[in-house]
Design an enzyme around this catalytic site. Sequence first.
Site, PDB file in Angstrom:
ATOM      1  N   HIS A 115       0.801  -1.220   0.000  1.00 50.56           N
ATOM      2  CA  HIS A 115       0.000   0.000   0.000  1.00 50.56           C
ATOM      3  C   HIS A 115       0.837   1.274   0.000  1.00 50.56           C
ATOM      4  O   HIS A 115       0.336   2.341   0.362  1.00 50.56           O
ATOM      5  CB  HIS A 115      -0.980   0.001   1.179  1.00 50.56           C
ATOM      6  CG  HIS A 115      -2.256  -0.702   0.854  1.00 50.56           C
ATOM      7  ND1 HIS A 115      -3.391  -0.039   0.466  1.00 50.56           N
ATOM      8  CD2 HIS A 115      -2.552  -2.006   0.801  1.00 50.56           C
ATOM      9  CE1 HIS A 115      -4.347  -0.915   0.209  1.00 50.56           C
ATOM     10  NE2 HIS A 115      -3.868  -2.124   0.407  1.00 50.56           N
ATOM     11  N   ASP A 148      -7.261   4.265   9.354  1.00 54.86           N
ATOM     12  CA  ASP A 148      -8.638   4.140   8.882  1.00 54.86           C
ATOM     13  C   ASP A 148      -8.850   2.876   8.060  1.00 54.86           C
ATOM     14  O   ASP A 148      -9.978   2.400   7.931  1.00 54.86           O
ATOM     15  CB  ASP A 148      -9.013   5.372   8.040  1.00 54.86           C
ATOM     16  CG  ASP A 148      -9.220   6.601   8.904  1.00 54.86           C
ATOM     17  OD1 ASP A 148      -9.704   6.444  10.039  1.00 54.86           O
ATOM     18  OD2 ASP A 148      -8.881   7.711   8.460  1.00 54.86           O
ATOM     19  N   GLU A 189     -12.797  12.507  13.923  1.00 55.56           N
ATOM     20  CA  GLU A 189     -12.212  12.845  12.618  1.00 55.56           C
ATOM     21  C   GLU A 189     -13.132  13.827  11.902  1.00 55.56           C
ATOM     22  O   GLU A 189     -14.332  13.888  12.168  1.00 55.56           O
ATOM     23  CB  GLU A 189     -12.014  11.601  11.743  1.00 55.56           C
ATOM     24  CG  GLU A 189     -10.751  10.832  12.029  1.00 55.56           C
ATOM     25  CD  GLU A 189     -10.379   9.874  10.908  1.00 55.56           C
ATOM     26  OE1 GLU A 189     -10.963   9.977   9.810  1.00 55.56           O
ATOM     27  OE2 GLU A 189      -9.505   9.020  11.135  1.00 55.56           O
TER      28      GLU A 189
END
Length: 533
Positions: A109, A173, A284
Site C-alpha cells: 500500500h 482508517d 475525525e
Amino acid sequence: MTCQSLVLTRKRNVLFVRSFTILVLIWIVMKPEVCFSSVLSSLKALHLQGYITFENNEFASQDFGNQIHSHPLAVVHPKSVTDISEIVTHVWQMGPASELTVAARGHGHSLQGQAQARGGVIINMESLPQDQEMQVYYRGVQFPYVDVSAGELWINILHETLKYGLAPKSWTDYLHLTVGGTLSNAGISGQAFRHGPQISNVRQLEVVTGKGEVLICSQEQNADLFHAVLGGLGQFGIITRARISLERAPKMVKWIRVLYSDFSTFARDQERLISASKTFDYIEGLVIKNKTGLLNSWRTSFDPQDPVQASHFVSDGRTFYCLELTKNLYPEKFDTVNQEIEDLLSQLSYIPSTLFMSEVPYIDFLDRVHASELILRSKGLWDLPHPWLNLLVPKSKIQHFANEVFGNILSDTNNGPVLVYPIHKSKVDNRTSFVCPDEDIIYLVAFLSHANPSSNGTDSLQHVLTQNKRILDFCEVSHLGVKQYLPHYTTQEQWRTHFGPKWEVFVQRKSVYDPLAMLAPGQNIFQKAVSVS
C-alpha cells in the site's frame, strides 16, 4: 633498423593497441553480465527456510499508488527472521562493489514506490505470519499486549485480540495494512488525539539492521534503534516483530455524523473535543464539496435524529465540513451513555438538521473502509492510480490553509475523501524519526484521491497531480510550516528540509544501522555507495 622493419614494428604496435582496446571494450560490456550472473548465483546458493523467486515478480513492482513501477531482481519469501537476516547479511557482505539493495514489502500500500527496489531484492513480509503466531498477554501483566509478526495485517490482529475482549489502542482508517508498514510511518487515525499514533503504542520491536543483525529494542534496550525505526521509513532496519499495547474493547459503538458550513466553527469544536477530559473515543473531520444528495446517502447506515428537517436539507454545490465521532459502549454505561453523548453534542455548533446516528459493532466501524473497497473492486475501480497527498498543518495556519485550499484550489471531493482533524503533538515521542510541525496542536489533512477513468478524454491523474502541486506550492509560498505525512521527495536537499533539525540525527543513525545505504531505496533519501573497481 631498416625502413621495412620500422613499418612492420609500427603495424604490430597498432594491432596490439587495437586488440587491447577491443579486449577492454569486451570486458566493459561483459563485466555487468559477469557481475549479474555472479549475484544471481550467490542468491541461488543461499540456504533459506523460505525461498527466492526470480521470475513472475510483477506484484513487487506495483503498489497502491499505481504510479511508479520498479522491477526487482528477486523476491524473498521468508519463513523466519533468520531468512531475512541471512539475505541482508549476504548483501551487506557483498559490500560497496555490489549495487544490490533491499526493501521490505508488506501488503503493497505504498503510494510512490517506497517499498520497491529496482534491480534489488524485495522481502515479502506477508510470508512471515505462517510461522509466527500472534500471542496475546493479559493475565499476570499490568498492561495487556500482543506480540505479532511485522507482516501481519491489522485486521487479523483485531480479530484475534477481540477474542479476549481486547484491541490495540490506535488504528489507521484502513486495517488491511501490515504492522511493519504503518510503524515505519506513524499510523494516524481518529484515536490519535487520545492515544497518539500507532508508533506511540509500541512496547518492543525485533529489527534486522542493514548489517543483518537481529536486535530486540525498546525504551530500555537498544533505545536509539527503537526510536529510529519508529517512523523511520524503513531506513534503519526491517521490523520483523512488534509488541503492541492493548486496551479493553467495546462490542458496540455509537457512530455519529454532523455537518458544519463554517470551517472556523468546525475547527474550534474539534479542538474543544480533543482537549476535553470527557469526550468521544474517535474524532475525525471531512471536507465535502459539491456533493449532491449527501444526507440521503447516509440514510442507508444512519438514522437522522430529525427526519423532517433532514429531508429539507440541500447540499448541492456547497462546501461542508463533516464531524465524525464514536462513543464506545460498555455494559456498565448503557444507562448513562446516551446522556453523555447528548451533553457533549450540546456543546457543539453543528447544523442541527444534520445529526445522524447509528449503533454498530466495534469491528464493523473499524473495518468500514474495507466495505467500500469490496464495492470498488467489484466495479474495477480499486486498482486505479491513487495520487494521495497527506499533510500535517500547524494549528496557527489551518484557517489560512482552509481558506485557500478548501475555498479555491479544491474543486470538489468526488474523486475521494478529504480528511481534516487535529491531534496533540504531545502524543508523539520526539525521539522517533517521525516529523511534524512544532506546535501543540497539528492537523492531519489528507487528500485521498483516485484517478477516475474519464469519459470526456481528460487526464484525471494529471488533474489530481496538478491540484496537489498547487496545494504544495501555496504552502511553500505562504510559509505555513507544513510537513508531508507519508512523504515523497526526489532530492536529498528536499529530504533535508523535510527533516529540519532532525536531519543530522537521521543521517547519523543511517551511518550506524545501515552504513551501505542499502535499505528501502524506494524512499529516495540515500543512494547506496557503490565502489568502482
